[in-house]
Design a protein around this motif. Structure first.
Motif, PDB file in Angstrom:
ATOM      1  N   PRO A  15      57.317  99.745  49.213  1.00  0.00           N
ATOM      2  CA  PRO A  15      56.419  99.059  50.143  1.00  0.00           C
ATOM      3  C   PRO A  15      57.004  98.928  51.550  1.00  0.00           C
ATOM      4  O   PRO A  15      58.222  98.817  51.724  1.00  0.00           O
ATOM      5  N   ILE A  16      56.142  98.914  52.516  1.00  0.00           N
ATOM      6  CA  ILE A  16      56.529  98.875  53.923  1.00  0.00           C
ATOM      7  C   ILE A  16      57.490  97.724  54.217  1.00  0.00           C
ATOM      8  O   ILE A  16      57.287  96.585  53.778  1.00  0.00           O
ATOM      9  N   GLY A  17      58.567  98.025  54.927  1.00  0.00           N
ATOM     10  CA  GLY A  17      59.488  97.001  55.412  1.00  0.00           C
ATOM     11  C   GLY A  17      60.509  96.494  54.423  1.00  0.00           C
ATOM     12  O   GLY A  17      61.436  95.778  54.815  1.00  0.00           O
ATOM     13  N   LEU A  18      60.396  96.849  53.132  1.00  0.00           N
ATOM     14  CA  LEU A  18      61.334  96.319  52.144  1.00  0.00           C
ATOM     15  C   LEU A  18      62.579  97.206  52.032  1.00  0.00           C
ATOM     16  O   LEU A  18      62.507  98.426  52.166  1.00  0.00           O
ATOM     17  N   ILE A  19      63.726  96.567  51.792  1.00  0.00           N
ATOM     18  CA  ILE A  19      64.982  97.293  51.629  1.00  0.00           C
ATOM     19  C   ILE A  19      64.920  98.122  50.347  1.00  0.00           C
ATOM     20  O   ILE A  19      64.544  97.619  49.287  1.00  0.00           O
TER      21      ILE A  19
ATOM     22  N   GLY B 169      75.196 111.673  45.327  1.00  0.00           N
ATOM     23  CA  GLY B 169      74.828 111.378  46.709  1.00  0.00           C
ATOM     24  C   GLY B 169      73.949 110.139  46.792  1.00  0.00           C
ATOM     25  O   GLY B 169      73.211 109.795  45.858  1.00  0.00           O
ATOM     26  N   LEU B 170      74.000 109.472  47.939  1.00  0.00           N
ATOM     27  CA  LEU B 170      73.297 108.196  48.114  1.00  0.00           C
ATOM     28  C   LEU B 170      72.518 108.155  49.413  1.00  0.00           C
ATOM     29  O   LEU B 170      73.033 108.508  50.475  1.00  0.00           O
ATOM     30  N   ASN B 171      71.274 107.718  49.320  1.00  0.00           N
ATOM     31  CA  ASN B 171      70.515 107.294  50.490  1.00  0.00           C
ATOM     32  C   ASN B 171      70.653 105.777  50.517  1.00  0.00           C
ATOM     33  O   ASN B 171      69.996 105.076  49.738  1.00  0.00           O
ATOM     34  N   PRO B 172      71.531 105.233  51.366  1.00  0.00           N
ATOM     35  CA  PRO B 172      71.938 103.828  51.266  1.00  0.00           C
ATOM     36  C   PRO B 172      70.794 102.865  51.568  1.00  0.00           C
ATOM     37  O   PRO B 172      69.759 103.270  52.122  1.00  0.00           O
ATOM     38  N   PRO B 173      70.963 101.596  51.189  1.00  0.00           N
ATOM     39  CA  PRO B 173      69.910 100.605  51.440  1.00  0.00           C
ATOM     40  C   PRO B 173      69.432 100.636  52.892  1.00  0.00           C
ATOM     41  O   PRO B 173      70.231 100.568  53.825  1.00  0.00           O
ATOM     42  N   HIS B 174      68.111 100.740  53.053  1.00  0.00           N
ATOM     43  CA  HIS B 174      67.513 100.864  54.373  1.00  0.00           C
ATOM     44  C   HIS B 174      66.070 100.384  54.312  1.00  0.00           C
ATOM     45  O   HIS B 174      65.532 100.116  53.237  1.00  0.00           O
ATOM     46  N   THR B 175      65.453 100.289  55.465  1.00  0.00           N
ATOM     47  CA  THR B 175      64.037  99.939  55.524  1.00  0.00           C
ATOM     48  C   THR B 175      63.327 100.863  56.500  1.00  0.00           C
ATOM     49  O   THR B 175      63.948 101.449  57.390  1.00  0.00           O
ATOM     50  N   HIS B 176      62.017 100.979  56.324  1.00  0.00           N
ATOM     51  CA  HIS B 176      61.144 101.640  57.291  1.00  0.00           C
ATOM     52  C   HIS B 176      60.201 100.552  57.821  1.00  0.00           C
ATOM     53  O   HIS B 176      59.252 100.160  57.130  1.00  0.00           O
ATOM     54  N   PRO B 177      60.446 100.042  59.019  1.00  0.00           N
ATOM     55  CA  PRO B 177      59.667  98.901  59.512  1.00  0.00           C
ATOM     56  C   PRO B 177      58.197  99.185  59.757  1.00  0.00           C
ATOM     57  O   PRO B 177      57.396  98.262  59.846  1.00  0.00           O
ATOM     58  N   ARG B 178      57.829 100.475  59.863  1.00  0.00           N
ATOM     59  CA  ARG B 178      56.444 100.792  60.200  1.00  0.00           C
ATOM     60  C   ARG B 178      55.732 101.651  59.153  1.00  0.00           C
ATOM     61  O   ARG B 178      54.658 102.181  59.434  1.00  0.00           O
TER      62      ARG B 178
END
Length: 223
Positions: A155-159, A107-116
């Motif tokens: 780290p915050i905001g990074l893919i 299973g995969l949690n695909p490339p994403h970011t959390h902007p906050r």
């Protein structure tokens, strides 16, 4: 179970400590908050409206069910159970949230970011290949194979991403340094935006054939 509980307690306390840093202006808790002069039409605040403290009770600070596995019967083989301010109202203004991540085999949690929010993840079961990419111009990739008890920070905001490399299910828990860290899944945002981005733009940006771009958009478009 006792071992899992111990890990979660330490993990949550650490994430909370990370959230204590502050700036002069409050960090945004949503994608945008447009200023308005007429307060009669102002229906949103940066965060949530607060309940009268006298009316608060223990239920406002309680969320059950993180011991229950999520349904991973989907193309990604992933289920994320988020406990943010929308699920747990008592988190409002505390700058922290939590998530349970269930992975099917491969299973995969695909490339994403959390902007906050910065994310800190601990593996409880299985083996995960995780990593993040730094910003331009270096775009350095940092990766690690994680086993039960291992911790990794995004780290915050990074893919970033998480991938179950094993033939068995995997389980992890994440803490985030925001009551609403936000989520931008890269493929979904780029090829599944609503309305769709002009295919000429994406074809040039990714150096892809325009027909391939249209095919990707047809698969991911959210409209």
């Amino acid at each position: 179970m006792k071992g899992i509980h111990s890990i979660l307690v330490v993990f949550t306390l650490f994430a909370f400590a990370c959230s204590l840093a502050s700036a002069f202006d409050p960090d945004p808790l949503q994608d945008f908050c447009v200023a308005i002069k007429d307060i009669k039409n102002g229906v949103f605040v940066n965060g949530k409206f607060c309940k009268d403290p006298k009316l608060a009770d223990a239920q406002d600070f309680f969320f059950p069910g993180l011991n229950k596995p999520g349904n991973t019967s989907n193309p990604l083989g992933l289920n994320v159970t988020v406990v943010d301010v929308d699920k747990l109202p008592g988190l409002n203004t505390l700058g922290i949230s939590l998530a349970r991540l269930d992975f099917a085999p491969y299973g995969l949690n695909p490339p994403h970011t959390h902007p906050r929010g910065t994310e800190i993840l601990v593996v409880v079961q299985g083996t995960l290949y995780v990593g993040f990419v730094t910003s331009n111009p270096d775009n350095r990739l940092f990766t690690k194979i994680l086993y039960p008890g291992d911790v990794f920070v995004f780290p915050i905001g990074l893919i970033h991403f998480q991938f179950n490399t094993g033939k068995t299910e995997a389980l992890a828990f994440s803490g985030l340094s925001s009551q609403n860290a936000g989520l931008i899944t890269i493929a979904k945002a780029v090829f599944g935006s609503n309305p769709p981005i002009n295919p000429d733009v994406l074809a040039k940006a990714f150096q892809l054939d325009k027909d391939l771009v249209k095919d990707l958009q047809s698969q991911l478009w959210s409209g």
